[in-house]
Write a protein that holds these residues in place. Structure first.
Motif, mmCIF file in Angstrom:
data_model
loop_
_atom_site.group_PDB
_atom_site.id
_atom_site.type_symbol
_atom_site.label_atom_id
_atom_site.label_comp_id
_atom_site.label_asym_id
_atom_site.label_seq_id
_atom_site.Cartn_x
_atom_site.Cartn_y
_atom_site.Cartn_z
ATOM 1 N N GLU A 26 2.530 1.785 -3.496
ATOM 2 C CA GLU A 26 1.252 1.894 -4.379
ATOM 3 C C GLU A 26 1.032 3.673 -3.883
ATOM 4 O O GLU A 26 1.102 4.509 -4.915
ATOM 5 C CB GLU A 26 -0.058 1.647 -4.162
ATOM 6 N N LYS A 54 -7.433 4.721 2.186
ATOM 7 C CA LYS A 54 -7.133 3.028 2.483
ATOM 8 C C LYS A 54 -6.085 3.383 4.041
ATOM 9 O O LYS A 54 -6.448 2.512 4.745
ATOM 10 C CB LYS A 54 -6.416 2.364 2.040
ATOM 11 N N GLN A 61 -5.864 5.611 -2.481
ATOM 12 C CA GLN A 61 -5.138 5.119 -1.491
ATOM 13 C C GLN A 61 -4.918 5.669 -0.337
ATOM 14 O O GLN A 61 -4.605 4.438 1.042
ATOM 15 C CB GLN A 61 -3.755 4.382 -2.138
ATOM 16 N N LEU A 71 0.935 -1.296 -0.170
ATOM 17 C CA LEU A 71 0.147 0.023 0.261
ATOM 18 C C LEU A 71 0.595 1.307 0.367
ATOM 19 O O LEU A 71 0.892 1.901 -0.741
ATOM 20 C CB LEU A 71 -0.580 -0.401 1.250
#
Lengths: 341, 184
Positions: B67, B99, B96, B64
């Protein structure tokens, strides 16, 4: 805020009138007021009622004297005036008569105004203290801090009274009753027009703004267009059609205006306007403050009358509700939350 | 003859007003784009700080974090002339980051870390400003695009080479209904 010892001393034992009344709590914002009423307000109501009866007696006596004097003076004026007063002095005589009438009116009304101001200081001040607010019956000219907000109506006479200020849920707030009058003098005489009658509210927000954003009532397409063209600020078009129908927004910073007026905040402002009978309210965000002008159309915080006993609680209940409605703006706009207006 | 001159003059004035209107709309859209650019830069500047704090605690979230770094680099590289592509990357980046903020909840040490708390507060503030800038941008672009598509301004827009601009759409995460259970 607590009630000072000086205040307690002033509210000495009850007078002749029977002050044995109790307050019955009916609504959420009245929670705890029954005990407060019993401890701080009920003990002084007897004295206040005595003061009211005394003021009413003086008022009635003065009124009787004024009428007694006015009848022969007016009769003589009508019957002999045209013969005794030269036409050259007619205007001066009429002016003097009007001046005397206004003076008599003030003299007759003085006991009433003195009683009402005293009542507010003695009864409304503790009520304000119950809501942890300070109170001044004469007001504090809150609108003087509205100077550069751009939401004050064009006026040249300002009356204010019943100023409340303090903190609620960590948000500094102040509000007071205001009447703005535009006086225009023409060769036909003086014209007075009340341009605003309601409440001025100032709330300190948890953020400082670099721009200037104002919300005004919608005037319809043509008048909005004229106002757009004469406004130094840019027009901000927002997405909420209900909000756009009722308000127009102007700002020096388009992004900041939208940062403040999020869809959720627009909903909350509509809710505040609805709570005050769909008021055509005006708002300004400047520095770290939110200024509001809410037309009310009713006399606020009037819990007493010279001709009605103060030994009852319905009038106080009305005042409690009015204070709660204004304090509730903080809840409605969620100004106490640090993030996400 | 005079009538013809008045008619031509009136047409000229009308065309000038339409031309001025569309130029104003384009300038307003460009101003809004510049505003959104400033706010997005604030987000880009904040990301390295957030990642640095998160890396100390979130050993299992490397995918994550990588990214987010990749999207940030790609969004920065996308020029102003590729606004549509850039908005897509920014939306993905926002997804993202969202998240990541949710994942933080699973790490009590990180969640209570003072630096992370401050970073989260700043992030929320930056996102609120981006949302405001996006609303201004979309409002300005919507007005421009209407002018570009509706006759007679569409004709003038074509003549002077003004085309439509892309909207900065809300992310899938923002569009999805809020499930209260996620926050309980």
């Amino acid at each position: 805020m607590t009630i000072s010892d000086a205040d307690r001393a002033r509210r000495a034992p009850a007078g002749d009138a029977d002050a044995a009344i109790a307050f019955e709590e009916r609504e959420a914002h009245e929670a705890g007021f029954a005990a407060f009423f019993e401890a701080h307000i009920a003990p002084i109501l007897g004295n206040v009622e005595d003061a009211r009866l005394e003021a009413r007696k003086t008022f009635n006596f003065r009124l009787f004297l004024a009428v007694l004097a006015a009848i022969p003076v007016a009769t003589a004026g009508i019957l002999f005036g045209p013969r005794l007063i030269s036409p050259d002095y007619f205007d001066v005589s009429l002016g003097a008569a009007l001046f005397a009438a206004v003076g008599a009116g003030i003299w007759v009304n003085r006991p009433r105004t003195t009683f009402l101001i005293g009542f507010k200081q003695d009864v409304l001040r503790p009520i304000a203290a119950f809501f942890e607010l300070s109170f001044d019956a004469k007001g504090r000219n809150l609108c003087s801090s509205f100077g550069d907000t751009g939401i004050l109506h064009d006026h040249n006479e300002r009356k204010f009274e019943d100023g409340f200020w303090g903190e609620y849920r960590g948000v500094e707030l102040a509000f007071e009753e205001v009447k703005l009058v535009k006086v225009t003098r023409t060769n036909k005489g003086t014209r007075r027009k009340t341009v605003f009658d309601g409440v001025a509210v100032m709330l300190r927000m948890n953020k400082r703004f670099k721009g200037h954003t104002i919300v005004k009532e919608d005037l319809g397409t043509a008048f909005n267009w004229i106002r757009d063209k004469t406004n130094a600020l840019e027009t901000v078009k927002l997405e909420d059609p209900r909000f756009e129908d009722r308000f127009e927004v102007y700002a020096s910073d388009q992004i900041e205006a939208r940062y403040l007026l999020t869809p959720a905040f627009m909903e909350r402002m509509l809710a505040v306007a609805d709570a005050f009978d769909k008021a055509r309210l005006r708002a300004c965000f400047r520095d770290d403050r939110l200024y509001l002008l809410i037309p009310y159309g009713k006399n606020l915080f009037e819990a007493a009358s010279l001709h009605k006993t103060v030994l009852e609680t319905d009038s106080l209940r009305k005042v409690l509700r009015q204070i709660q409605e204004l304090r509730g703006i903080v809840d409605a706009l969620k100004l106490n939350e640090r993030l996400g207006l | 003859m005079l009538e013809i001159l008045i008619f031509i003059g009136a047409i000229g004035v009308l065309i000038w007003f339409l031309y001025a209107g569309i130029i104003k709309k384009r300038n307003k859209a460009n101003e809004a784009f510049a505003g959104i650019d400033v706010q997005l830069k604030k987000r880009h500047d904040l990301i390295p700080n957030i990642l640095q704090i998160a890396k100390r605690f979130m050993a299992h979230e490397t995918e994550l974090l990588s990214e987010i770094t990749r999207l940030r680099t790609a969004a920065q590289a996308a020029g102003a002339d590729k606004a549509g592509e850039r908005f897509g990357l920014e939306s993905a980046l926002q997804d993202q980051l969202g998240k990541l903020m949710i994942a933080v909840e699973a790490y009590p040490d990180l969640k209570s870390d003072e630096a992370m708390v401050n970073a989260q507060r700043t992030y929320a503030e930056v996102e609120a400003h981006i949302a405001a800038a996006r609303r201004f941008y979309n409002s300005a672009v919507n007005a421009l695009n209407n002018a570009v598509h509706i006759w007679p301004t569409s004709m003038i827009a074509r003549m002077i080479g003004i085309g439509e601009m892309p909207l900065f759409e809300a992310t899938a995460q923002e569009r999805s209904a809020v499930d209260a259970r996620d926050h309980l």
